[in-house]
Design a protein around this motif. Structure first.
Motif, short mmCIF file in Angstrom:
data_model
loop_
_atom_site.label_atom_id
_atom_site.label_comp_id
_atom_site.label_asym_id
_atom_site.label_seq_id
_atom_site.Cartn_x
_atom_site.Cartn_y
_atom_site.Cartn_z
N THR A 8 0.79 -1.22 -0.02
CA THR A 8 0.05 0.07 0.02
C THR A 8 0.95 1.04 -0.02
O THR A 8 1.65 1.48 0.75
N LEU A 9 0.56 2.08 -0.89
CA LEU A 9 1.24 3.18 -1.05
C LEU A 9 0.49 4.35 -0.70
O LEU A 9 -0.68 4.55 -1.12
N GLU A 10 1.18 5.43 0.04
CA GLU A 10 0.27 6.38 0.46
C GLU A 10 -0.11 7.28 -0.63
O GLU A 10 0.89 7.83 -1.43
N ASN A 11 -1.26 7.87 -0.86
CA ASN A 11 -1.63 8.91 -1.70
C ASN A 11 -1.45 10.30 -0.96
O ASN A 11 -2.18 10.55 -0.05
N HIS A 12 -0.57 11.10 -1.59
CA HIS A 12 -0.15 12.52 -1.12
C HIS A 12 -1.32 13.46 -1.33
O HIS A 12 -1.54 14.42 -0.38
N SER A 13 -2.45 13.19 -1.95
CA SER A 13 -3.45 14.01 -2.11
C SER A 13 -4.78 13.73 -1.26
O SER A 13 -5.57 14.53 -1.09
N GLY A 14 -4.57 12.77 -0.42
CA GLY A 14 -5.53 12.24 0.45
C GLY A 14 -6.75 11.81 -0.17
O GLY A 14 -7.79 11.84 0.74
N ILE A 15 -6.82 11.48 -1.30
CA ILE A 15 -8.25 10.96 -2.01
C ILE A 15 -8.27 9.38 -1.69
O ILE A 15 -9.61 9.04 -1.67
N GLY A 16 -7.21 8.73 -1.48
CA GLY A 16 -7.37 7.19 -1.19
C GLY A 16 -6.04 6.45 -1.19
O GLY A 16 -4.91 7.23 -1.01
N VAL A 18 -3.22 3.53 -2.81
CA VAL A 18 -2.74 2.94 -4.13
C VAL A 18 -2.13 1.62 -3.77
O VAL A 18 -1.32 1.42 -2.92
N GLN A 19 -2.74 0.28 -4.36
CA GLN A 19 -2.18 -0.95 -3.91
C GLN A 19 -1.43 -1.44 -5.08
O GLN A 19 -2.19 -1.54 -6.23
N ILE A 20 -0.18 -1.81 -4.99
CA ILE A 20 0.53 -2.63 -6.21
C ILE A 20 0.56 -4.05 -5.82
O ILE A 20 1.34 -4.20 -4.75
N ALA A 21 0.11 -4.98 -6.56
CA ALA A 21 0.27 -6.37 -6.37
C ALA A 21 1.83 -6.71 -6.39
O ALA A 21 2.52 -5.88 -7.49
N ASN A 22 2.34 -7.49 -5.81
CA ASN A 22 3.73 -8.03 -5.64
C ASN A 22 4.04 -8.51 -7.29
O ASN A 22 5.04 -8.41 -7.92
N GLU A 23 3.07 -9.13 -7.84
CA GLU A 23 2.93 -9.75 -9.31
C GLU A 23 3.46 -8.66 -10.15
O GLU A 23 4.17 -8.75 -11.10
N VAL A 24 2.87 -7.31 -10.18
CA VAL A 24 3.32 -6.19 -10.74
C VAL A 24 4.65 -5.79 -10.68
O VAL A 24 5.28 -5.58 -11.51
N VAL A 25 5.23 -5.75 -9.38
CA VAL A 25 6.34 -5.44 -9.49
C VAL A 25 7.38 -6.52 -9.97
O VAL A 25 8.46 -6.40 -10.77
N SER A 26 7.02 -7.91 -9.64
CA SER A 26 7.86 -8.98 -10.35
C SER A 26 7.89 -8.85 -11.87
O SER A 26 8.78 -9.06 -12.73
#
Length: 124
Positions: A8-16, A18-26
């Motif tokens: 989970t990455l923090e969204n600096h705008s406060g809107i919500g 962002v989740q990035i699956a490990n499969e995407v990073v792989s």
């Protein structure tokens, strides 16, 4: 990190969030490593080889990613082409993978470990 397969990455705008699956990073790591001159392919286990023979591409085969907070550790298994300088190519793989993951996801890459699983002859 509450779920092992996601970061989970923090969204600096406060809107919500962002989740990035490990499969995407792989997948990012696998594609970037394969772009380095001298790398023939990503090495995978029996299952990955079997899947590859049936025409299904697994772009993250031979890649293991661990994400803790905003830091990633990457383990790659690659097949090199015969005749290339292995240490030089591995350094390029490490730099390219770290840069691609950082620029696309914002994750800091702590380590990129490269294992040479094989050497293949170029087919012309």
């Amino acid at each position: 990190m509450t779920e092992m397969s996601r970061d989970t990455l923090e969204n600096h705008s406060g809107i919500g969030e962002v989740q990035i699956a490990n499969e995407v990073v792989s997948t990012i790591a696998g594609i970037s490593a394969a772009e380095v001159e001298g790398v023939d392919s990503m090495a995978g286990g029996f299952t990955n080889e079997l899947v590859g023979r049936f025409g299904v591409k697994n772009l993250s085969k031979g890649v293991k990613v661990e994400v803790q907070d905003d830091t990633a550790t990457v383990d790659l298994a690659i097949n090199m082409k015969y005749g290339y300088n292995i240490p030089k190519a591995c350094k390029q793989v490490q730099e390219k993978v770290a840069q691609a993951i950082n620029s696309m996801t914002g994750l800091v890459v702590d380590k990129v470990n490269v294992r040479i699983a094989g050497v293949s002859l170029e087919q012309e």
